[in-house]
Design a protein around this motif. Sequence first.
Motif, short mmCIF file in Angstrom:
data_model
loop_
_atom_site.label_atom_id
_atom_site.label_comp_id
_atom_site.label_asym_id
_atom_site.label_seq_id
_atom_site.Cartn_x
_atom_site.Cartn_y
_atom_site.Cartn_z
N GLU A 29 51.02 25.36 97.80
CA GLU A 29 50.33 24.18 98.33
C GLU A 29 51.33 23.09 98.70
N TYR A 30 52.42 22.96 97.93
CA TYR A 30 53.47 21.99 98.28
C TYR A 30 54.03 22.32 99.66
N LEU A 84 47.21 13.69 95.36
CA LEU A 84 46.56 14.31 96.51
C LEU A 84 47.53 15.15 97.33
N TYR A 85 47.09 16.36 97.65
CA TYR A 85 47.80 17.24 98.57
C TYR A 85 47.00 17.20 99.88
N GLY A 98 39.22 20.75 98.26
CA GLY A 98 38.71 20.76 96.90
C GLY A 98 39.15 22.00 96.13
N CYS A 99 39.74 22.94 96.84
CA CYS A 99 40.17 24.20 96.22
C CYS A 99 41.62 24.14 95.73
N GLY A 100 42.31 23.07 96.05
CA GLY A 100 43.73 23.00 95.73
C GLY A 100 44.02 22.34 94.41
N ASN A 101 45.19 21.75 94.33
CA ASN A 101 45.69 21.16 93.09
C ASN A 101 45.53 19.65 93.03
N SER A 102 44.82 19.05 93.97
CA SER A 102 44.56 17.62 93.93
C SER A 102 43.62 17.32 92.77
#
Length: 198
Positions: A29-30, A84-85, A98-102
């Motif tokens: 994700e980064y 936030l990503y 909403g599926c990520g690492n935020s």
Amino acid sequence: MKQLLIFILALFAINSYSNDCKTISKEKEYNNSDCILLGKITYVNDSYFEIKVLEVYKGENFKKIRSYIGHNSIYPDLGETWLLYLNKSDKNDFYVSGCGNSRSFERPFIDIPPPPLPKTDPYLNELNWKTYFKLAILELNLDISKLRQVKTQNKLRSVINNYEILEKQMTLIRLLLIVIVVLLGYLFFRCRNYQKEK
């Protein structure tokens, strides 16, 4: 037969309402994010929310940013602080999956928290919940520390690259100065010899 038909219809109904989320690693994700930041939610409505940027870990430095709400996006509350990503759409609008690492400091869970323990001791259940919450906060702070470290490493890499480029340019300048000094010396001796001949 009737029960089989009901089962199949129920299965399709469940699938049609299920979320499309797939787990994504923090590293992936980064790499895929256009902007990663820590920010405070200053405005929320049904279609977007605004963020006051506190710290940027990747991407452009903004003071304020707007993110649009879509099918699989986050739904923050006013006043919350979030890691936030963000990604940009084709229209240069930002959105947060909403599926990520935020996640926020108020709801620091990446995955859905585990179900409560069976009805045993309410004090024990509360203690377990508080412990899980503290662990999630620690993980969020660790992620922020890692992002700061990566940002610092990227800046250091950039400084080293600039230094190496500058060093190469200085070497070329030194060579050029040596050539100029040699040419001036040659011209000086030629002029001196020319004046002696006259």
